[in-house]
Scaffold this motif. Sequence first.
Motif, PDB file in Angstrom:
ATOM      1  N   THR A  99       2.853  29.015  80.902  1.00  0.00           N
ATOM      2  CA  THR A  99       2.298  28.098  79.906  1.00  0.00           C
ATOM      3  C   THR A  99       0.831  28.438  79.702  1.00  0.00           C
ATOM      4  OG1 THR A  99       3.817  26.306  80.487  1.00  0.00           O
ATOM      5  CG2 THR A  99       1.792  25.684  79.369  1.00  0.00           C
ATOM      6  N   ILE A 100       0.419  28.520  78.440  1.00  0.00           N
ATOM      7  CA  ILE A 100      -0.975  28.801  78.112  1.00  0.00           C
ATOM      8  C   ILE A 100      -1.621  27.530  77.571  1.00  0.00           C
ATOM      9  CG2 ILE A 100      -2.563  30.251  76.803  1.00  0.00           C
ATOM     10  CD1 ILE A 100      -0.376  32.288  76.458  1.00  0.00           C
ATOM     11  N   LEU A 158       7.100  32.117  76.675  1.00  0.00           N
ATOM     12  CA  LEU A 158       5.767  31.518  76.710  1.00  0.00           C
ATOM     13  C   LEU A 158       5.759  30.167  76.004  1.00  0.00           C
ATOM     14  CD1 LEU A 158       3.355  34.492  75.915  1.00  0.00           C
ATOM     15  CD2 LEU A 158       3.514  33.240  78.063  1.00  0.00           C
ATOM     16  N   LYS A 159       5.056  29.209  76.604  1.00  0.00           N
ATOM     17  CA  LYS A 159       4.853  27.903  75.977  1.00  0.00           C
ATOM     18  C   LYS A 159       3.356  27.656  75.851  1.00  0.00           C
ATOM     19  CE  LYS A 159       9.178  25.918  77.705  1.00  0.00           C
ATOM     20  NZ  LYS A 159       9.834  26.021  76.396  1.00  0.00           N
ATOM     21  N   PHE A 160       2.994  26.772  74.923  1.00  0.00           N
ATOM     22  CA  PHE A 160       1.583  26.569  74.612  1.00  0.00           C
ATOM     23  C   PHE A 160       1.205  25.088  74.653  1.00  0.00           C
ATOM     24  CE2 PHE A 160       3.172  30.322  72.529  1.00  0.00           C
ATOM     25  CZ  PHE A 160       2.182  31.273  72.694  1.00  0.00           C
ATOM     26  N   ILE A 161       0.008  24.826  75.162  1.00  0.00           N
ATOM     27  CA  ILE A 161      -0.602  23.498  75.073  1.00  0.00           C
ATOM     28  C   ILE A 161      -1.961  23.682  74.420  1.00  0.00           C
ATOM     29  CG2 ILE A 161      -1.501  21.506  76.332  1.00  0.00           C
ATOM     30  CD1 ILE A 161       0.471  22.171  78.593  1.00  0.00           C
ATOM     31  N   ASP A 197       7.428  24.804  70.199  1.00  0.00           N
ATOM     32  CA  ASP A 197       7.015  25.216  71.537  1.00  0.00           C
ATOM     33  C   ASP A 197       5.508  25.125  71.742  1.00  0.00           C
ATOM     34  OD1 ASP A 197       6.478  27.200  69.743  1.00  0.00           O
ATOM     35  OD2 ASP A 197       7.436  28.813  70.864  1.00  0.00           O
ATOM     36  N   VAL A 198       4.822  24.421  70.847  1.00  0.00           N
ATOM     37  CA  VAL A 198       3.384  24.175  70.987  1.00  0.00           C
ATOM     38  C   VAL A 198       3.156  22.678  71.088  1.00  0.00           C
ATOM     39  CG1 VAL A 198       1.089  24.459  69.979  1.00  0.00           C
ATOM     40  CG2 VAL A 198       2.818  26.238  69.649  1.00  0.00           C
ATOM     41  N   ASP A 199       2.519  22.266  72.168  1.00  0.00           N
ATOM     42  CA  ASP A 199       2.242  20.856  72.390  1.00  0.00           C
ATOM     43  C   ASP A 199       0.745  20.609  72.237  1.00  0.00           C
ATOM     44  OD1 ASP A 199       2.902  18.248  72.940  1.00  0.00           O
ATOM     45  OD2 ASP A 199       2.730  18.470  75.104  1.00  0.00           O
ATOM     46  N   TYR A 200       0.385  19.364  71.923  1.00  0.00           N
ATOM     47  CA  TYR A 200      -1.027  18.991  71.851  1.00  0.00           C
ATOM     48  C   TYR A 200      -1.309  17.941  72.909  1.00  0.00           C
ATOM     49  CZ  TYR A 200      -5.453  16.992  70.376  1.00  0.00           C
ATOM     50  OH  TYR A 200      -6.746  16.532  70.370  1.00  0.00           O
ATOM     51  N   PHE A 201      -2.330  18.199  73.740  1.00  0.00           N
ATOM     52  CA  PHE A 201      -2.755  17.219  74.741  1.00  0.00           C
ATOM     53  C   PHE A 201      -4.072  16.592  74.291  1.00  0.00           C
ATOM     54  CE2 PHE A 201      -5.179  16.053  78.557  1.00  0.00           C
ATOM     55  CZ  PHE A 201      -4.327  15.063  79.037  1.00  0.00           C
ATOM     56  N   PRO A 202      -4.150  15.257  74.209  1.00  0.00           N
ATOM     57  CA  PRO A 202      -5.306  14.587  73.581  1.00  0.00           C
ATOM     58  C   PRO A 202      -6.510  14.369  74.495  1.00  0.00           C
ATOM     59  CG  PRO A 202      -3.669  12.960  74.176  1.00  0.00           C
ATOM     60  CD  PRO A 202      -3.073  14.303  74.539  1.00  0.00           C
ATOM     61  N   ALA A 203      -7.035  15.423  75.087  1.00  0.00           N
ATOM     62  CA  ALA A 203      -8.225  15.286  75.936  1.00  0.00           C
ATOM     63  C   ALA A 203      -9.396  14.703  75.138  1.00  0.00           C
ATOM     64  CB  ALA A 203      -8.609  16.641  76.519  1.00  0.00           C
ATOM     65  N   TYR A 204      -9.542  15.169  73.901  1.00  0.00           N
ATOM     66  CA  TYR A 204     -10.632  14.692  73.034  1.00  0.00           C
ATOM     67  C   TYR A 204     -10.515  13.187  72.804  1.00  0.00           C
ATOM     68  CZ  TYR A 204     -13.627  14.251  68.919  1.00  0.00           C
ATOM     69  OH  TYR A 204     -14.603  13.853  68.043  1.00  0.00           O
TER      70      TYR A 204
END
Length: 304
Positions: A99-100, A158-161, A197-204
């Motif tokens: 995972t990237i 490959l997976k993406f965040i 296969d692309v996820d978004y993580f809301p750190a912002y």
Amino acid sequence: MISIGSCFADNIGKKLSQHKFKVEYNPFGIIFNPLSIFELIEMALDETRLPEDSYLVRDGIHLNYKVHSELYGKSQEQLESNINHQRNRLTKVLKKPTTIIITLGTAWVYEEKKTQMLVANCHKTPASQFNKRLLSSEEISSAFMLLKEQLHAQNPELKFILTVSPIRHVKDTLESNMVSKSILRLACHQISTYADDVDYFPAYELLMDDLRDYRFYEKDMLHPNQLAQEYIWGKFMDVYFDKETKAFIKNWGEIRSAMKHKAFHPESDAHQKFLQKTIEKLEQLKGLVKVDKELTKLRKQLIG
């Protein structure tokens, strides 16, 4: 795992490493703009070298416009060797199912006027030698999707965040920073909407909205402090880790705290029993993660 990009990439990478995940984080140092991040990943994928005109000398130190100043050399040959070593490490990981995590910091980019070359770091070169421009969300999205296609051609698993760094770039002014972050957030939305296969993580959003108080910041009022980092890490665990992984992290956290304990009387029976108990806990994890260094350190403290 791979964590690459702005400061959050460092923070989450260190957390993962502390908790025994196999992770490569920011092999080329902190990189802020999306296109430079993508370019470095592509270089690792293709196992190519950085262009000759990207090298420079500042105060006797050899640097490269494409990477952070933490990569330097006393000669260009030494710097090239350092960069290629980091590239090879990243190349190795990219070929495995992984995972990237890509953290975008700013949509503002700098291009050298003489060569039109995109730079990741100006290395204190006068601003007059660069053109500064604002990327569009479409430009970021297109560049990412092209990179994703190239990566999947060699490694379909490959997976993406994607995430946007919550740290404000005040040198661009608060107004320009807000425009920049908006573009990055829109690009992430466009990408994650069209790519399963692309996820978004809301750190912002977590820092800006959940933790909207300066007690969660360092003294510079820009970087999240330890409390904020722990909060965001907890949210990251909730999203991406299963029960077994969370249980391991809790157990490992207790062991790490035990290893940090400094005894007033290290030779006492109580402390020796404490060490032995901690060693037994580590022994139980040997089949799951590497704990040889920790075991060696604790065994050296045993008496007799």
